[in-house]
Design a protein around this motif. Sequence first.
Motif, PDB file in Angstrom:
ATOM      1  N   LYS A 155      46.289  22.188  38.464  1.00 17.56           N
ATOM      2  CA  LYS A 155      45.756  23.385  39.113  1.00 17.56           C
ATOM      3  C   LYS A 155      46.535  24.613  38.655  1.00 17.56           C
ATOM      4  O   LYS A 155      47.627  24.878  39.126  1.00 17.56           O
ATOM      5  N   ALA A 156      45.959  25.340  37.705  1.00 22.47           N
ATOM      6  CA  ALA A 156      46.615  26.542  37.191  1.00 22.47           C
ATOM      7  C   ALA A 156      46.569  27.657  38.229  1.00 22.47           C
ATOM      8  O   ALA A 156      47.481  28.464  38.320  1.00 22.47           O
ATOM      9  N   VAL A 157      45.490  27.691  38.984  1.00 19.73           N
ATOM     10  CA  VAL A 157      45.368  28.623  40.100  1.00 19.73           C
ATOM     11  C   VAL A 157      44.921  27.793  41.290  1.00 19.73           C
ATOM     12  O   VAL A 157      43.976  27.028  41.195  1.00 19.73           O
ATOM     13  N   ASP A 158      45.666  27.936  42.411  1.00 17.73           N
ATOM     14  CA  ASP A 158      45.461  26.996  43.504  1.00 17.73           C
ATOM     15  C   ASP A 158      45.175  27.737  44.811  1.00 17.73           C
ATOM     16  O   ASP A 158      46.082  28.318  45.404  1.00 17.73           O
ATOM     17  N   ASN A 159      43.927  27.735  45.219  1.00 17.78           N
ATOM     18  CA  ASN A 159      43.534  28.312  46.498  1.00 17.78           C
ATOM     19  C   ASN A 159      44.105  29.723  46.697  1.00 17.78           C
ATOM     20  O   ASN A 159      44.710  30.027  47.707  1.00 17.78           O
ATOM     21  N   LEU A 160      43.854  30.542  45.712  1.00 25.23           N
ATOM     22  CA  LEU A 160      44.441  31.878  45.698  1.00 25.23           C
ATOM     23  C   LEU A 160      43.513  32.884  46.380  1.00 25.23           C
ATOM     24  O   LEU A 160      42.310  32.875  46.163  1.00 25.23           O
ATOM     25  N   SER A 161      44.087  33.714  47.243  1.00 22.63           N
ATOM     26  CA  SER A 161      43.310  34.796  47.852  1.00 22.63           C
ATOM     27  C   SER A 161      44.106  36.087  47.762  1.00 22.63           C
ATOM     28  O   SER A 161      45.308  36.094  48.041  1.00 22.63           O
TER      29      SER A 161
END
Lengths: 378, 254
Positions: free
Chosen positions: B28-34
């Motif tokens: 996961k390079a980007v994980d549940n990003l907000s």
Amino acid sequence: MTSDRTFFLARKDMLGIVLLAILLAVILPLALDGFRLQMVGKYLTYAFVALGLVLCWGHAGILSLGQGIFFGLGGYCMAMYLKLEASSIENTKIQSTPGIPDFMDWNQLTELPFFWRPFHSLGFTLLAIIAVPSLFAAIIGFAMFKRRVSGVYFSIITQAIASILTILIIGQQGYTGGINGITDLRTLQGWDIRTDAAKTILYFVCVGLLLASILLAYFVKSSKLGRILVAMRDKEDRVRFSGYDVANFKVFVFCLAAAVSAVGGAMFTLQVGFMSPSFVGTVPSIEMVIYCAVGGRLSLLGAVYGTLLVNAAKTSLSETFPELWLFGLGGLFIAVVLVFPNGLAGLYETYVSPRLGRFFGGRGKAAPAGTRAPAIAE
Amino acid sequence: MNAQPNTPMTRDFVLAVEGLTVSFDGFKAVDNLSFYVDENEIRVIIGPNGAGKTTVLDLICGRTKATDGSIRFKDRELTTMKEHEIVRAGVGRKFQNPSIYEDLTVFENLEISYPKGRSVFGALMFRRDSAVKERVRNIAETIFLADHLDQRAEYLSHGQKQWLEIGMLLIQDPELLMLDEPVAGMSVSERRKTAELLNTIIKDRSVIVIEHDMKFVEDIAHKVTVLHQGKVLSEGSMAKVQADPKVIEVYLGH
């Protein structure tokens, strides 16, 4: 716009086109006998393909190794019309089914296949010469470019399609004339195309169409679309992230190259009097890439000269040493790639043009390798 | 009270990234990003190498497809749009390495980026009228390249190439501008000029900048987001972020 541009042509390009026109329409017809002139006419039909390759390969970076497909499709469309005209009921009354082309009769066909029927009409045929190859190119183009197939993969696929089409034409003898192609073409609307006078007229038609194609190519090249093609070749992602649908531009230039090649194919059929699968497959397709490379893949006029020179060399060499020609062609291609990658046009720009410029008072500045007309910010 | 405190859509965010996830073969390079970007805000994203900073920009501009989550730009969902549609919607992106057309002149580079004649036919019929020339010249002045319009872009210096690419974005007048390390590889004087350039171009638009140079970040950032392993580690003003012990541990400390 600066003063050295008229409409879309730089003065230097205009001069080049005029010189080519004089060479093809005045000097060669005066200097050559009928037989040699007809040969030049045949070579010129390949120049259409090379011209398309300059746009498609040189400018847009899309190397198609299957341009024979489109040359062939254009040629076959023309041949189908001429064959139907040659297969009138009275000409074919000895056949078991009169009124259909002879090769169909030999293959036990008893009626004209549906896709042959519209080719009774000259109007339809002329339209089909452009439309059929363009449509086919559009289908290949959309299938490939929307999926972002590019580079060597695209080249290999075009080559495979050229192979497949050849096999298809050879295999479907009853519908296509098979390996012999469509032969014994006689008249165009009653006008006998086999006489020397007709061949001379067709030569000039071919020259006219080639010059028209060159002008069209210059128009495209000098438009913003032409610069987008160069930009795409360089940084495809940047073009995409400047808001362009890159695939559409690739499809366009591929279709344009196909349409121009098809005109060449149709003129080949008219001048030489037959069309066969040996002009569709991989070998002629690659040979045409060599013409373009020798002339200079960035130069529209270079492509024409390259085609003429390679073919002249081919004819004279294969008349004297038939077995050596293929080695010569291969060697030439290697030499172009290694020694003068921008072809004859590159050599001209590097060595001849600066000297000419000095001679004529320094007006013709050397542009690096003939990439493009000088830009304008004024 | 609002029943859904986790969806702050009552405010007019230019960009709302929610639950964004992308995984490459399970990683996961980007994980549940907000995160949310306001109008006229300059947001700087920092973080150690491999934190997923460039991937976030790739996701926003459509170069990489998200596995999950949403990216809304002015209430339009970007995750389902094609790259060129996202650009036309008003998102401009500068790449890390200068991405310009070396075979074309500076003028032509800017002209191609001018947002007109973007269809095949439109490009064929595009005329270089006075409005285009005027705009190109204005932009060229902004990016310090007014004297180089007729020069082939390959002969520009590294810093000038970076400016040219910024100019190519400016001419599109995007509402959201994303810059990936705009001062990387620049000399001190070029860096100062770039900061000055950025300060003039960020007016009337939102900007997301990825940058390592802390001095530079301090100069321009309204708000800083620190990424670590694809997640937001800390967010807020530069002072707040710099004081955050988690940030000091993984990033600023060394």
